[in-house]
Design a protein around this motif. Structure first.
Motif, PDB file in Angstrom:
ATOM      1  N   THR A  20       0.806  -1.225   0.000  1.00 46.86           N
ATOM      2  CA  THR A  20       0.000   0.000   0.000  1.00 46.86           C
ATOM      3  C   THR A  20       0.838   1.274   0.000  1.00 46.86           C
ATOM      4  OG1 THR A  20      -0.163   0.010   2.412  1.00 46.86           O
ATOM      5  CG2 THR A  20      -1.896  -1.168   1.208  1.00 46.86           C
ATOM      6  N   THR A  21       0.192   2.345  -0.487  1.00 49.82           N
ATOM      7  CA  THR A  21       0.876   3.647  -0.636  1.00 49.82           C
ATOM      8  C   THR A  21       0.612   4.599   0.521  1.00 49.82           C
ATOM      9  OG1 THR A  21      -1.008   4.496  -1.878  1.00 49.82           O
ATOM     10  CG2 THR A  21       0.800   3.574  -3.160  1.00 49.82           C
ATOM     11  N   SER A  22      -0.438   4.327   1.321  1.00 52.37           N
ATOM     12  CA  SER A  22      -0.808   5.300   2.356  1.00 52.37           C
ATOM     13  C   SER A  22      -1.580   4.643   3.486  1.00 52.37           C
ATOM     14  CB  SER A  22      -1.682   6.404   1.753  1.00 52.37           C
ATOM     15  OG  SER A  22      -2.955   5.870   1.405  1.00 52.37           O
ATOM     16  N   GLU A  23      -1.647   5.359   4.607  1.00 52.83           N
ATOM     17  CA  GLU A  23      -2.437   4.880   5.758  1.00 52.83           C
ATOM     18  C   GLU A  23      -3.930   4.865   5.415  1.00 52.83           C
ATOM     19  OE1 GLU A  23      -1.626   3.346   8.261  1.00 52.83           O
ATOM     20  OE2 GLU A  23       0.404   3.909   8.854  1.00 52.83           O
ATOM     21  N   ILE A  24      -4.324   5.732   4.466  1.00 51.56           N
ATOM     22  CA  ILE A  24      -5.733   5.769   4.041  1.00 51.56           C
ATOM     23  C   ILE A  24      -6.094   4.427   3.394  1.00 51.56           C
ATOM     24  CG2 ILE A  24      -7.428   6.938   2.546  1.00 51.56           C
ATOM     25  CD1 ILE A  24      -5.556   9.474   2.803  1.00 51.56           C
TER      26      ILE A  24
ATOM     27  N   TYR B 193       4.520  21.168  -0.384  1.00 59.19           N
ATOM     28  CA  TYR B 193       4.574  19.729  -0.101  1.00 59.19           C
ATOM     29  C   TYR B 193       5.037  19.493   1.338  1.00 59.19           C
ATOM     30  CZ  TYR B 193       5.976  14.796  -0.623  1.00 59.19           C
ATOM     31  OH  TYR B 193       6.114  13.440  -0.475  1.00 59.19           O
ATOM     32  N   GLN B 194       4.263  18.692   2.071  1.00 67.74           N
ATOM     33  CA  GLN B 194       4.567  18.433   3.488  1.00 67.74           C
ATOM     34  C   GLN B 194       5.383  17.153   3.700  1.00 67.74           C
ATOM     35  OE1 GLN B 194       3.436  20.807   5.902  1.00 67.74           O
ATOM     36  NE2 GLN B 194       3.088  21.795   3.927  1.00 67.74           N
ATOM     37  N   GLY B 195       5.488  16.341   2.640  1.00 74.06           N
ATOM     38  CA  GLY B 195       6.169  15.051   2.794  1.00 74.06           C
ATOM     39  C   GLY B 195       5.149  13.957   3.096  1.00 74.06           C
ATOM     40  N   ILE B 196       5.027  12.977   2.205  1.00 74.28           N
ATOM     41  CA  ILE B 196       4.091  11.860   2.404  1.00 74.28           C
ATOM     42  C   ILE B 196       4.911  10.662   2.900  1.00 74.28           C
ATOM     43  CG2 ILE B 196       2.440  10.306   1.271  1.00 74.28           C
ATOM     44  CD1 ILE B 196       1.828  12.688  -0.681  1.00 74.28           C
ATOM     45  N   PRO B 197       4.505  10.035   4.024  1.00 73.56           N
ATOM     46  CA  PRO B 197       5.295   8.949   4.614  1.00 73.56           C
ATOM     47  C   PRO B 197       5.631   7.839   3.616  1.00 73.56           C
ATOM     48  CG  PRO B 197       3.531   9.579   6.107  1.00 73.56           C
ATOM     49  CD  PRO B 197       3.328  10.353   4.838  1.00 73.56           C
ATOM     50  N   LEU B 198       6.901   7.440   3.640  1.00 73.37           N
ATOM     51  CA  LEU B 198       7.469   6.347   2.838  1.00 73.37           C
ATOM     52  C   LEU B 198       7.501   6.621   1.324  1.00 73.37           C
ATOM     53  CD1 LEU B 198       6.255   3.036   4.588  1.00 73.37           C
ATOM     54  CD2 LEU B 198       8.280   4.398   5.057  1.00 73.37           C
TER      55      LEU B 198
END
Length: 364
Positions: free
Chosen positions: A151-155, A341-346
């Protein structure tokens, strides 16, 4: 020996697959007992996808092209399933890896599961909630029969847990599209031609539009282009045009001095333009990810998105398909008041390495 089959059907798929190919090769070189076959389903074929495309992404030509392009959604799905079943019977892997949300993703995961072969879905769990989009159906069906989700995100993780999948099946690894972006950024190249020689950094816009909601209604399309041209205040708008959109625009007689319709561009050329643009106006999902990571303002002409993290932590704003909603956003962008841009985890360029390490851990 862990045997993998990697599936790609459309151009964005190859950008997601390329880093996985490189990570497998790296593990192989380090002595891991792992091998793969790269399968091109033939869903999309264009000249930008032939030799030079594989060369640009530094991946080998596919081991097989199933030639499943053309026809209706159902015809294409059936043709790919028939050809992929044959491929799997001749070269049975331990795991089939599908990426993204195109017809090939759906067709190949069904064929694999019917032969009792495990399926891993890279970019699993993302949802737009819009069942009028073929991609949403593809995601839902693929995820319902997938064994492992990368997966790409916690969402996306939350979506999968809601559907009842176990944490042991959900592997939060990041985004392989961003691996490709980061690996290739030093190699971006300016397209050739007078138009591209004249544009100045941060003094032009890049636009893409292909969704039926935007391009198939003549009056709306005309109104949308007018609003974009007006709001960008005479700055050049570079618009690589999808053939269907080009046809619609010609029929409408749309012609503005600042609007430059071009042929589709290669990956390295297109992202050169995005990186140096003042802003991006699009109805594509993947471009919102790339624009966010490159900290380029992005306006999305859609009513929903499956990539909410680009809005929460990226540079993307979802404004819908009503041309009347566009002016305040363009005004904000022109004045330089856009979010950063805030930075997206991983999303760090190491996603494919994490995927391959996890596969070795599971299948060794």
């Amino acid at each position: 020996m862990i045997k993998l089959t990697l599936v790609a059907g459309a151009r964005p798929n190859f950008m997601k697959i390329a880093p996985i190919v490189h990570a497998i090769q790296k593990q192989k070189d380090a002595g891991s007992a792992i091998s793969y076959r790269l399968i091109h389903t033939g869903q999309h074929y264009d000249k930008k996808m032939s030799g030079d495309f594989f060369e640009q992404l530094n991946i080998p030509e596919p081991d097989s092209n199933l030639g499943g392009g053309g026809g209706t959604q159902a015809e294409q799905t059936a043709a790919i399933m028939v050809a992929f079943e044959k491929e799997l019977m001749e070269n049975r892997p331990d795991l089939v890896i599908v990426v993204g949300d195109v017809t090939s993703t759906l067709a190949c995961s069904i064929a694999a599961k019917k032969l009792v072969i495990d399926v891993a879905h890279v970019e699993g769990g993302i949802r737009s909630g819009d069942l009028s989009m073929p991609e949403e159906i593809n995601r839902m069906v693929t995820d319902s029969i997938t064994d492992h989700f990368f997966t790409t995100s916690e969402i996306a993780n939350a979506n999968l847990r809601k559907l009842g999948f176990a944490d042991s099946q959900i592997h939060f690894v990041g985004n392989t599209m961003i691996d490709t972006l980061m690996a290739n950024m030093p190699r971006f190249q300016k397209p050739e031609g007078e138009l591209f020689d004249q544009i100045k950094e941060k003094q032009y816009f890049v636009m893409t539009m292909h969704r039926p909601a935007n391009v198939d209604q003549e009056e709306k399309l005309k109104e949308m282009i007018e609003a974009i041209v007006k709001g960008t205040e005479g700055l050049p708008i570079i618009f690589p045009v999808h053939p269907r959109t080009a046809k619609n625009l010609q029929a409408l007689g749309i012609n503005y001095e600042s609007l430059h319709m071009t042929e589709p561009l290669s990956y390295l050329e297109f992202n050169f333009l995005v990186k140096n643009a003042k802003g991006v106006i699009t109805d594509s999902g993947g471009i919102t990810e790339e624009a966010s990571v490159m900290n380029v303002p992005c306006i999305t002409l859609r009513d929903n998105t499956e990539r909410a993290e680009t809005i929460e932590l990226g540079t993307n704003e979802l404004i819908g398909t009503d041309p009347k909603k566009l002016p305040p956003y363009l005004d904000k962008l022109m004045k330089g008041n856009w979010k950063s841009y805030q930075g997206i985890p991983l999303w760090d360029g190491k996603t494919a390495e994490r995927i391959v390490e996890k596969i070795i851990q599971i299948y060794s």
